[in-house]
Scaffold this motif. Structure first.
Motif, PDB file in Angstrom:
ATOM      1  N   PRO B 533       0.804  -1.228   0.000  1.00 25.69           N
ATOM      2  CA  PRO B 533       0.000   0.000   0.000  1.00 25.69           C
ATOM      3  C   PRO B 533       0.837   1.278   0.000  1.00 25.69           C
ATOM      4  N   GLU B 534       1.976   1.245   0.686  1.00 28.53           N
ATOM      5  CA  GLU B 534       2.758   2.483   0.762  1.00 28.53           C
ATOM      6  C   GLU B 534       4.151   2.310   0.186  1.00 28.53           C
ATOM      7  N   ARG B 535       4.330   1.278  -0.607  1.00 27.02           N
ATOM      8  CA  ARG B 535       5.661   1.054  -1.149  1.00 27.02           C
ATOM      9  C   ARG B 535       5.584   0.854  -2.661  1.00 27.02           C
ATOM     10  N   PHE B 536       6.493   1.494  -3.360  1.00 28.03           N
ATOM     11  CA  PHE B 536       6.548   1.395  -4.813  1.00 28.03           C
ATOM     12  C   PHE B 536       7.935   0.919  -5.211  1.00 28.03           C
ATOM     13  N   GLU B 537       7.971  -0.018  -6.118  1.00 36.96           N
ATOM     14  CA  GLU B 537       9.254  -0.573  -6.557  1.00 36.96           C
ATOM     15  C   GLU B 537       9.514  -0.185  -7.997  1.00 36.96           C
ATOM     16  N   PRO B 538      10.732   0.220  -8.299  1.00 31.82           N
ATOM     17  CA  PRO B 538      11.036   0.519  -9.702  1.00 31.82           C
ATOM     18  C   PRO B 538      11.229  -0.778 -10.482  1.00 31.82           C
ATOM     19  N   ARG B 539      10.743  -0.785 -11.690  1.00 32.40           N
ATOM     20  CA  ARG B 539      10.922  -1.950 -12.556  1.00 32.40           C
ATOM     21  C   ARG B 539      11.456  -1.460 -13.893  1.00 32.40           C
ATOM     22  N   GLN B 540      12.578  -2.000 -14.269  1.00 33.63           N
ATOM     23  CA  GLN B 540      13.110  -1.628 -15.570  1.00 33.63           C
ATOM     24  C   GLN B 540      12.295  -2.347 -16.645  1.00 33.63           C
ATOM     25  N   VAL B 541      11.942  -1.645 -17.686  1.00 35.13           N
ATOM     26  CA  VAL B 541      11.084  -2.240 -18.708  1.00 35.13           C
ATOM     27  C   VAL B 541      11.633  -1.953 -20.102  1.00 35.13           C
ATOM     28  N   ARG B 542      11.182  -2.786 -21.035  1.00 35.91           N
ATOM     29  CA  ARG B 542      11.479  -2.491 -22.438  1.00 35.91           C
ATOM     30  C   ARG B 542      10.139  -2.174 -23.092  1.00 35.91           C
ATOM     31  N   VAL B 543      10.029  -0.996 -23.638  1.00 38.57           N
ATOM     32  CA  VAL B 543       8.736  -0.590 -24.191  1.00 38.57           C
ATOM     33  C   VAL B 543       8.870  -0.282 -25.672  1.00 38.57           C
ATOM     34  N   GLU B 544       7.754  -0.444 -26.346  1.00 43.02           N
ATOM     35  CA  GLU B 544       7.669  -0.059 -27.745  1.00 43.02           C
ATOM     36  C   GLU B 544       6.423   0.801 -27.897  1.00 43.02           C
ATOM     37  N   PRO B 545       6.471   1.760 -28.807  1.00 43.24           N
ATOM     38  CA  PRO B 545       5.308   2.638 -28.924  1.00 43.24           C
ATOM     39  C   PRO B 545       4.126   1.921 -29.567  1.00 43.24           C
ATOM     40  N   VAL B 546       2.941   2.291 -29.132  1.00 43.04           N
ATOM     41  CA  VAL B 546       1.713   1.815 -29.775  1.00 43.04           C
ATOM     42  C   VAL B 546       1.112   2.975 -30.549  1.00 43.04           C
ATOM     43  N   ASP B 547       0.904   4.052 -29.831  1.00 43.96           N
ATOM     44  CA  ASP B 547       0.489   5.297 -30.479  1.00 43.96           C
ATOM     45  C   ASP B 547       1.004   6.421 -29.601  1.00 43.96           C
ATOM     46  N   ALA B 548       0.450   7.603 -29.831  1.00 44.25           N
ATOM     47  CA  ALA B 548       1.007   8.757 -29.131  1.00 44.25           C
ATOM     48  C   ALA B 548       0.812   8.674 -27.631  1.00 44.25           C
ATOM     49  N   THR B 549      -0.223   7.987 -27.169  1.00 41.21           N
ATOM     50  CA  THR B 549      -0.507   8.002 -25.739  1.00 41.21           C
ATOM     51  C   THR B 549      -0.189   6.686 -25.050  1.00 41.21           C
ATOM     52  N   ARG B 550       0.034   5.643 -25.799  1.00 46.60           N
ATOM     53  CA  ARG B 550       0.217   4.347 -25.155  1.00 46.60           C
ATOM     54  C   ARG B 550       1.522   3.699 -25.614  1.00 46.60           C
ATOM     55  N   VAL B 551       2.051   2.858 -24.717  1.00 46.00           N
ATOM     56  CA  VAL B 551       3.211   2.056 -25.086  1.00 46.00           C
ATOM     57  C   VAL B 551       2.884   0.606 -24.744  1.00 46.00           C
ATOM     58  N   VAL B 552       3.599  -0.293 -25.344  1.00 48.49           N
ATOM     59  CA  VAL B 552       3.428  -1.692 -24.996  1.00 48.49           C
ATOM     60  C   VAL B 552       4.719  -2.155 -24.330  1.00 48.49           C
ATOM     61  N   VAL B 553       4.549  -2.807 -23.169  1.00 47.14           N
ATOM     62  CA  VAL B 553       5.696  -3.287 -22.403  1.00 47.14           C
ATOM     63  C   VAL B 553       6.038  -4.680 -22.912  1.00 47.14           C
ATOM     64  N   ARG B 554       7.225  -4.807 -23.431  1.00 44.60           N
ATOM     65  CA  ARG B 554       7.647  -6.116 -23.960  1.00 44.60           C
ATOM     66  C   ARG B 554       8.288  -6.961 -22.863  1.00 44.60           C
ATOM     67  N   ALA B 555       8.916  -6.346 -21.889  1.00 42.98           N
ATOM     68  CA  ALA B 555       9.556  -7.095 -20.814  1.00 42.98           C
ATOM     69  C   ALA B 555       9.625  -6.225 -19.587  1.00 42.98           C
ATOM     70  N   GLY B 556       9.552  -6.848 -18.423  1.00 42.74           N
ATOM     71  CA  GLY B 556       9.741  -6.120 -17.176  1.00 42.74           C
ATOM     72  C   GLY B 556       8.518  -6.062 -16.285  1.00 42.74           C
ATOM     73  N   VAL B 557       7.347  -6.281 -16.849  1.00 44.92           N
ATOM     74  CA  VAL B 557       6.133  -6.259 -16.035  1.00 44.92           C
ATOM     75  C   VAL B 557       5.375  -7.550 -16.289  1.00 44.92           C
ATOM     76  N   LYS B 558       4.934  -8.162 -15.201  1.00 47.00           N
ATOM     77  CA  LYS B 558       4.195  -9.413 -15.330  1.00 47.00           C
ATOM     78  C   LYS B 558       2.703  -9.136 -15.228  1.00 47.00           C
ATOM     79  N   GLU B 559       1.945 -10.060 -15.758  1.00 49.11           N
ATOM     80  CA  GLU B 559       0.496  -9.913 -15.709  1.00 49.11           C
ATOM     81  C   GLU B 559       0.026  -9.860 -14.254  1.00 49.11           C
ATOM     82  N   GLY B 560      -0.923  -8.991 -13.984  1.00 45.55           N
ATOM     83  CA  GLY B 560      -1.501  -8.907 -12.649  1.00 45.55           C
ATOM     84  C   GLY B 560      -0.793  -7.941 -11.725  1.00 45.55           C
TER      85      GLY B 560
END
Lengths: 125, 575
Positions: B533-560
């Motif tokens: 609830p009060e803790r945030f962890e940094p996660r390194q990710v690899r992203v690719e653009p989808v459009d101007a407002t969204r990106v798609v995470v290819r690695a670094g974040v798991k479902e859920g």
């Protein structure tokens, strides 16, 4: 240098401990096994009773003699408390007035004879 | 070292003195080292991670539905209830807290928190809290332990009774030697003992005893030194943790953000779910005017600019097609001017002659000798010559008129009244603000997908409609042109934009808003995971653009996993 090593070990152990928390899997009695202070607790519910089976770090049953507990059940917007009492061996049990329905939430707060506190939360599937 | 070297061929007595000094030096060095160690041993690592818990007693629990954080002040527990899914504060819920078998309803506060007071809450030790939340998202039952610290223990208790069992004698000696804090007296004592040992070494009889005494001293003193370094470690009491309600970065890189701060920063999360999205490529583009709406204003001949009656057009002024923007006075060079003067003179001379002829002809007509035809011929000739004279002298005075090529606004003006401009200088640009295009360069195959968007530097999103693709390469790149659908008012011609053109291929990934991705200290792309609830962890990710407002995470974040989508940049700044 020894204290530094101790501290290092402590620091390294912290994430492990954090991981351990909330980690649950199937227990020997077919219930949900939860890591608690000084061992494990396994939550088992049958249509007539709810029970906690206590075991130590190695999974060996720990006698529940002298332990007390209280379960709070949230079912359909109403809460109900059930007192848990030792029921032979490592079992701490309390009677249910009606079987748990899917989505019901149960929290158990128990205390062992040697003063360890056990908290278990269970959501009925 | 120099002492040893000299003593190698010195007398035995000198050697002994040297040895004594060496012992002394060691003794001095040892406490110095101990001092250095002291500061080190204050490891922030274990302290800070629990600092939050030690400042204010707090509980922090989460379930699939809710996150509940409670802070205890006196006997009053303030509860922050948020939705687990998106971290949105839950207001209007019914919250009750059960402690020691006593159930109490929590009263909602104005700021969206809930409060409950009970003397049971302030009791030292670990109290089990059962919290029941009934909100719009459902009902939940949570359990947590509220740990209230014991009243402060006497300080002596913390230091005493700490003896390592392994080496009883040495430890006792250490304690005995180490208890009084080292100061000037301590250094003096070492000096005195060293002097005594040195003197004893000089005397033949005492030498063996002195050696033993010296050795014991060295071991004992260096031992003290190490013992010192350790002492600070085992203090259980936390050193000052100022205001545990302040956001802070923890040693493991995660960030502690208390719920009050999260509400101020409006931190919101989303649950990572894989979805199928169309891939996009990123192109560099710029805004251009629609070639059919608007245009440039140039002078054909050049000359001096004269303001029209309404004044010089200003930037942003709306103009109609054909509206006069400026006049340009044509320059006449010296030689040309002479020709004009000569020509005018010549015409005037002919006019004079013609006028004389006309007068004579009229007299003849009046006397009956001449014909009326010759009079009218002369009149026509004279009229023609007068017109020629007017045309020739007009060359000097009639300026070139510059008019707006299309309806629009003045997008740029590079001219002031009186300025002399060259032929083909661009004096004004007229742009229709409602129809702007984007031109982008693609160095690979031109993307074929539909649904192209563009992102301006300030983060605005533009929807683009394909207009054309160049068949010829320009600077080894394909030129793509798009029309901007409903361009915003602040869009400027020439503004650089990032064009995200759909490639037409689709892939599965976790789609996040672009704001969720922040840059780490090394410039790497990261997202913040809401771990507790009060803790945030940094996660390194690899992203690719989808459009101007969204990106798609290819690695670094798991479902859920829950990822911060709003306020990520603010969390990123917490040090």
């Amino acid at each position: 240098m020894k204290p530094s090593i101790l501290a290092l070990a402590l620091v390294l152990a912290l994430p492990v401990a954090a991981n351990a928390q909330g980690h649950s899997h199937k227990g020997p009695n077919g219930g949900e096994l939860v890591d608690v202070a000084g061992g494990h607790a396994e939550f088992v519910d049958t249509p007539t009773e709810i029970a906690l089976h206590l075991s130590d770090e190695d999974g060996k049953p720990v006698p529940a003699k002298g332990a007390t507990g209280k379960a709070t059940i949230l079912s359909g917007g109403k809460t109900e408390t059930v007192d848990l009492a030792p029921a032979g061996g490592a079992k701490l049990a309390g009677a249910l007035t009606k079987p748990l329905a899917s989505g019901d939430k149960v929290v158990v707060s128990a205390r062992t004879a040697d003063g360890r506190k056990i908290q278990v939360r269970h959501v009925e599937r | 070292m120099t002492f040893l070297k000299n003593d190698a061929h010195g007398r035995p007595r000198g050697r002994a003195a040297g040895l004594a000094m060496l012992i002394l030096a060691t003794c001095f060095a040892a406490p110095a080292r101990a001092g250095g160690g002291d500061d080190h041993s204050h490891g922030p690592a274990p302290a800070s991670s629990t600092a939050a818990a030690q400042g204010t007693p707090r509980v922090s629990i989460q379930s699939d539905l809710y996150q509940v954080v409670g802070t205890l002040k006196g006997d009053r527990l303030t509860l922050y209830v948020d939705r687990s899914e998106d971290n949105e504060p839950v207001t209007g819920a019914t919250v009750s807290v059960t402690v020691e078998g006593e159930a109490m309803p929590a009263a909602p506060n104005d700021d969206g928190t809930y409060a409950v007071s009970s003397p049971h809450l302030a009791e030292p030790g670990s109290n089990d809290l059962v919290i029941q939340v009934a909100g719009p998202d459902g009902e939940d039952l949570l359990i947590a332990a509220l740990v209230v610290a014991e009243p402060a223990r006497p300080v002596a208790e913390a230091g005493a009774g700490h003896v390592h069992p392994g080496m009883p004698f040495l430890a006792h000696l250490k304690e005995w030697l180490g208890q009084p804090e080292p100061g000037r007296a301590w250094a003096l004592a070492v000096f005195a003992v060293g002097l005594a040992v040195g003197l004893a070494l000089r005397s033949r009889r005492m030498r063996p005893a002195a050696f033993v005494a010296g050795a014991v001293l060295v071991v004992a003193l260096t031992g003290t030194a190490f013992a010192h370094g350790g002492e600070d470690h085992d203090h259980d009491a936390p050193t000052a943790t100022p205001g545990s309600n302040t956001p802070q970065r923890l040693p493991d890189g995660s960030v502690f953000v208390p719920k009050p701060s999260q509400r101020i920063l409006e931190v919101r999360t989303t649950t990572a779910k894989p979805t199928e999205v169309e891939g996009a490529t990123r192109l560099i583009g710029k805004v251009i005017p629609d070639p059919n709406r608007g245009g440039l204003v140039q002078s054909i001949g050049g000359g001096r600019v004269i303001a029209p009656e309404a004044g010089m057009p200003r930037l942003g002024q709306a103009v109609r097609k054909g509206e006069v923007l400026a006049r340009v006075e044509r320059p006449i060079i010296q030689a040309d001017q002479a020709i004009v003067v000569e020509k005018v003179g010549e015409i005037e001379q002919q006019i004079g002659l013609a006028e004389a002829k006309l007068a004579r002809a009229r007299k003849l007509v009046a006397s009956g000798a001449g014909t009326a035809i010759s009079v009218s011929d002369l009149e026509i000739e004279l009229e023609g010559m007068r017109r020629r004279r007017a045309a020739v002298s007009d060359i000097r005075t009639t300026p070139e008129t510059l008019t707006a090529p299309a309806d629009g606004v003045i997008a740029s003006t590079r001219v002031v009244a009186g300025q002399v401009v060259q032929p083909q200088d661009v004096l004004f640009q007229v742009v229709h603000p409602g129809s702007l295009w984007v031109e982008a360069l693609s160095f690979e195959d031109a993307p074929t997908g539909t649904g192209t968007t563009a992102l301006t530097v300030d983060g605005a999103t533009l929807r683009l409609e394909p207009k054309g693709v160049s068949r010829a390469l320009q600077q080894q790149a394909t030129v793509l042109q798009f029309a901007v659908v409903d361009p915003p008012d602040n869009l400027r011609v020439g503004q650089p934009v990032t064009v995200l053109a759909a490639t037409g291929t689709s892939a599965t990934g976790i789609v996040l808003p672009r704001n969720a991705v922040v840059r780490g200290t090394g410039g790497e792309a990261m997202v913040w995971r809401h771990a507790a609830p009060e803790r945030f962890e940094p996660r390194q990710v690899r992203v690719e653009p989808v459009d101007a407002t969204r990106v798609v995470v290819r690695a670094g974040v798991k479902e859920g996993e829950r990822v911060v989508v709003r306020g990520a940049d603010l969390i990123n700044q917490i040090r």
